[in-house]
Each structure stands twice: as structure tokens, then as C-alpha cells.
Design a protein around this motif. Sequence first.
Motif, PDB file in Angstrom:
ATOM      1  N   ARG A  38       4.055  15.977  -2.535  1.00 21.04           N
ATOM      2  CA  ARG A  38       4.315  15.495  -1.169  1.00 21.04           C
ATOM      3  C   ARG A  38       3.046  15.587  -0.324  1.00 21.04           C
ATOM      4  NH1 ARG A  38       8.004  19.182   2.405  1.00 21.04           N
ATOM      5  NH2 ARG A  38       6.193  20.487   2.058  1.00 21.04           N
ATOM      6  N   LYS A  39       2.354  16.708  -0.443  1.00 24.35           N
ATOM      7  CA  LYS A  39       1.121  16.891   0.331  1.00 24.35           C
ATOM      8  C   LYS A  39       0.104  15.805  -0.028  1.00 24.35           C
ATOM      9  CE  LYS A  39      -2.664  20.173   1.040  1.00 24.35           C
ATOM     10  NZ  LYS A  39      -3.696  19.182   0.756  1.00 24.35           N
ATOM     11  N   ASP A  40      -0.035  15.547  -1.318  1.00 19.56           N
ATOM     12  CA  ASP A  40      -0.973  14.504  -1.748  1.00 19.56           C
ATOM     13  C   ASP A  40      -0.563  13.137  -1.198  1.00 19.56           C
ATOM     14  OD1 ASP A  40      -2.317  16.471  -3.129  1.00 19.56           O
ATOM     15  OD2 ASP A  40      -1.487  15.923  -5.095  1.00 19.56           O
ATOM     16  N   ALA A  41       0.736  12.850  -1.226  1.00 19.39           N
ATOM     17  CA  ALA A  41       1.224  11.561  -0.726  1.00 19.39           C
ATOM     18  C   ALA A  41       0.988  11.450   0.782  1.00 19.39           C
ATOM     19  CB  ALA A  41       2.705  11.396  -1.050  1.00 19.39           C
ATOM     20  N   MET A  60       0.817  -1.194   0.000  1.00 19.47           N
ATOM     21  CA  MET A  60       0.000   0.000   0.000  1.00 19.47           C
ATOM     22  C   MET A  60       0.862   1.259   0.000  1.00 19.47           C
ATOM     23  SD  MET A  60      -3.064  -0.917   2.613  1.00 19.47           S
ATOM     24  CE  MET A  60      -2.255  -2.203   3.533  1.00 19.47           C
ATOM     25  N   LEU A  61       1.807   1.297   0.933  1.00 24.37           N
ATOM     26  CA  LEU A  61       2.677   2.468   0.995  1.00 24.37           C
ATOM     27  C   LEU A  61       3.562   2.555  -0.246  1.00 24.37           C
ATOM     28  CD1 LEU A  61       3.725   2.578   4.764  1.00 24.37           C
ATOM     29  CD2 LEU A  61       2.203   4.130   3.557  1.00 24.37           C
ATOM     30  N   ASN A  62       3.953   1.396  -0.774  1.00 24.80           N
ATOM     31  CA  ASN A  62       4.789   1.411  -1.980  1.00 24.80           C
ATOM     32  C   ASN A  62       4.058   2.060  -3.152  1.00 24.80           C
ATOM     33  OD1 ASN A  62       6.991   0.255  -0.734  1.00 24.80           O
ATOM     34  ND2 ASN A  62       6.395  -1.841  -1.259  1.00 24.80           N
ATOM     35  N   LYS A 115      -2.099   9.339   5.459  1.00 24.95           N
ATOM     36  CA  LYS A 115      -3.000   9.597   6.590  1.00 24.95           C
ATOM     37  C   LYS A 115      -4.356   8.933   6.370  1.00 24.95           C
ATOM     38  CE  LYS A 115      -0.765  13.937   7.819  1.00 24.95           C
ATOM     39  NZ  LYS A 115      -0.807  15.397   7.681  1.00 24.95           N
ATOM     40  N   LYS A 116      -4.795   8.909   5.126  1.00 22.29           N
ATOM     41  CA  LYS A 116      -6.072   8.259   4.812  1.00 22.29           C
ATOM     42  C   LYS A 116      -5.969   6.754   5.068  1.00 22.29           C
ATOM     43  CE  LYS A 116      -9.397   7.824   1.014  1.00 22.29           C
ATOM     44  NZ  LYS A 116      -9.385   6.392   0.760  1.00 22.29           N
ATOM     45  N   LEU A 117      -4.828   6.171   4.688  1.00 22.07           N
ATOM     46  CA  LEU A 117      -4.632   4.740   4.944  1.00 22.07           C
ATOM     47  C   LEU A 117      -4.660   4.456   6.448  1.00 22.07           C
ATOM     48  CD1 LEU A 117      -1.828   3.863   2.351  1.00 22.07           C
ATOM     49  CD2 LEU A 117      -4.196   3.055   2.325  1.00 22.07           C
ATOM     50  N   GLU A 118      -4.049   5.353   7.224  1.00 26.08           N
ATOM     51  CA  GLU A 118      -4.051   5.177   8.679  1.00 26.08           C
ATOM     52  C   GLU A 118      -5.473   5.311   9.228  1.00 26.08           C
ATOM     53  OE1 GLU A 118      -2.407   7.296  12.777  1.00 26.08           O
ATOM     54  OE2 GLU A 118      -1.829   8.124  10.840  1.00 26.08           O
ATOM     55  N   LYS A 119      -6.191   6.291   8.734  1.00 30.67           N
ATOM     56  CA  LYS A 119      -7.557   6.527   9.200  1.00 30.67           C
ATOM     57  C   LYS A 119      -8.462   5.337   8.871  1.00 30.67           C
ATOM     58  CE  LYS A 119     -11.381   9.747   8.759  1.00 30.67           C
ATOM     59  NZ  LYS A 119     -12.037  10.656   7.848  1.00 30.67           N
ATOM     60  N   ASP A 120      -8.218   4.746   7.706  1.00 30.22           N
ATOM     61  CA  ASP A 120      -9.015   3.586   7.290  1.00 30.22           C
ATOM     62  C   ASP A 120      -8.536   2.293   7.948  1.00 30.22           C
ATOM     63  OD1 ASP A 120     -10.383   5.343   5.683  1.00 30.22           O
ATOM     64  OD2 ASP A 120      -9.390   4.731   3.817  1.00 30.22           O
ATOM     65  N   ALA A 124      -5.848   0.739   7.518  1.00 31.44           N
ATOM     66  CA  ALA A 124      -5.098  -0.139   6.615  1.00 31.44           C
ATOM     67  C   ALA A 124      -3.644  -0.255   7.072  1.00 31.44           C
ATOM     68  CB  ALA A 124      -5.158   0.394   5.188  1.00 31.44           C
ATOM     69  N   ILE A 125      -3.163   0.784   7.768  1.00 32.07           N
ATOM     70  CA  ILE A 125      -1.808   0.756   8.330  1.00 32.07           C
ATOM     71  C   ILE A 125      -1.870   1.276   9.765  1.00 32.07           C
ATOM     72  CG2 ILE A 125      -0.623   1.022   6.105  1.00 32.07           C
ATOM     73  CD1 ILE A 125      -0.237   3.998   6.761  1.00 32.07           C
ATOM     74  N   THR A 126      -0.832   0.951  10.530  1.00 32.17           N
ATOM     75  CA  THR A 126      -0.796   1.398  11.927  1.00 32.17           C
ATOM     76  C   THR A 126      -0.264   2.826  12.004  1.00 32.17           C
ATOM     77  OG1 THR A 126       1.457   0.627  12.292  1.00 32.17           O
ATOM     78  CG2 THR A 126      -0.324  -0.973  12.685  1.00 32.17           C
ATOM     79  N   GLU A 127      -0.335   3.378  13.206  1.00 34.62           N
ATOM     80  CA  GLU A 127       0.158   4.738  13.416  1.00 34.62           C
ATOM     81  C   GLU A 127       1.668   4.804  13.181  1.00 34.62           C
ATOM     82  OE1 GLU A 127       0.250   8.039  16.994  1.00 34.62           O
ATOM     83  OE2 GLU A 127      -1.303   6.492  17.061  1.00 34.62           O
ATOM     84  N   ASP A 128       2.388   3.774  13.626  1.00 31.50           N
ATOM     85  CA  ASP A 128       3.842   3.734  13.420  1.00 31.50           C
ATOM     86  C   ASP A 128       4.176   3.662  11.927  1.00 31.50           C
ATOM     87  OD1 ASP A 128       4.308   3.867  16.115  1.00 31.50           O
ATOM     88  OD2 ASP A 128       4.676   1.708  16.365  1.00 31.50           O
ATOM     89  N   GLU A 129       3.442   2.827  11.210  1.00 32.79           N
ATOM     90  CA  GLU A 129       3.671   2.728   9.762  1.00 32.79           C
ATOM     91  C   GLU A 129       3.362   4.056   9.078  1.00 32.79           C
ATOM     92  OE1 GLU A 129       2.761  -1.902   8.605  1.00 32.79           O
ATOM     93  OE2 GLU A 129       1.057  -0.621   9.117  1.00 32.79           O
ATOM     94  N   SER A 130       2.345   4.737   9.570  1.00 30.93           N
ATOM     95  CA  SER A 130       1.987   6.041   9.015  1.00 30.93           C
ATOM     96  C   SER A 130       3.128   7.030   9.215  1.00 30.93           C
ATOM     97  CB  SER A 130       0.714   6.564   9.679  1.00 30.93           C
ATOM     98  OG  SER A 130       0.450   7.890   9.280  1.00 30.93           O
TER      99      SER A 130
END
Length: 185
Positions: free
Chosen positions: A132-135, A1-3, A140-145, A147-153
Motif C-alpha cells: 500500500r505504501k509503495d502504491a 496510469m492509476l490502473n 503521489k509521484k504521478l501527482e508531483k509529475d 500526470a494526474i490532478t490533486e483530486d485524482e490523486s
Amino acid sequence: MLNDVYAAQKDGCEKAIASLKRDFTTLRTGKVNISILDHVMIDYYGSMTPLNQVATVLASDASTISITPWEKSMIKTISGAIQAANIGVNPNSDGECVKLFFPPMTIEQRQENAKHAKAMGEKAKVSVRNVRKDANDEVKKLEKDKAITEDESKKGQDEVQKITDGYVAKIDALVKEKEAELLKV
């Protein structure tokens, strides 16, 4: 996801750098470059057509551009379009072709072009920062959903910043290189 986020960011940054390089071609250096005529449009039988699609455009030497229209009747139209484009020279026509003679650049002109190069670099940096802002928003959206943890965010946002810093450094290097080229007598 992050990739996927990183890949999209890198793609956006590469586009910003490609745009910067394209913008740099419009700046006049010590020798003429035919790309200075890229934005010149000719009224070709009712439709606006790029100059290079109605004529052969060549840099004859370091200070002359020669434009040979494919139809001799287009010479007057081409001359008018070049004058209207306000590129800093007047076209000279000999009935066969149109020639543009560029005088040697003064120090002031070189410095002015260097300022334009810096401004173009800043514009590219703004584009990179917007990417960068979009990324970051996507991370942050992935974290909110969930899909990833806070640390991964946090790690993801750090990586986004590293990518941004790398591209900003590339832009700075390109601008510095272009300035050196512009100021070289």
C-alpha cells in the motif's frame, strides 16, 4: 496510469496471500502433512538436495509419514537430516524406509500453532501495508509529475486504501479459518 498502480498493488497483495498460504502448510494440524518436510535438505553426493528429490514421501495415515529413498544407502543420511531439522519427531528406520510417527497433538500444541498462524497473518498484513505504501508513493509521484490532478490523486489513494482493506480482510479470514482448523480436536 492509476490502473497500473492498482494492478501492481493487487499483484503484490496476491503474492503476500500466496506466501501466507505457503507458510500455513508448515503448521501441523490434526493430521500429518508431508509439506512439514519441505525444508529438509539431504546431503546427496556433496550437494544439498530437498528430501522429495531423493525419496518418495507419503502420508501413510493420519499420523505417519513414510519416506522411501530411491537409494537404500541414503536411509542413514535421511534420518540424520530429519533429526537435524527438529520437526518434533524421531525417524524410525527399518532398512527399507524411514517412518515418522506423529503423536496426537495436545491442546497446548494446538494453541501454540494457532499463535504461529496469527503471527504469520500479521506478517502478511505488514507485507500488504508495505505494498500500500509503495502504491501511495507511486500515486503521489504521478501527482508531483503533473500526470494526474490533486483530486485524482486523492481518489487514487482512497482506492489504494480500499484495495488494502479488502486484502487485510482476506488475510483475517484465512487466519480465522486456519485457527479453527488447528484448534479442532
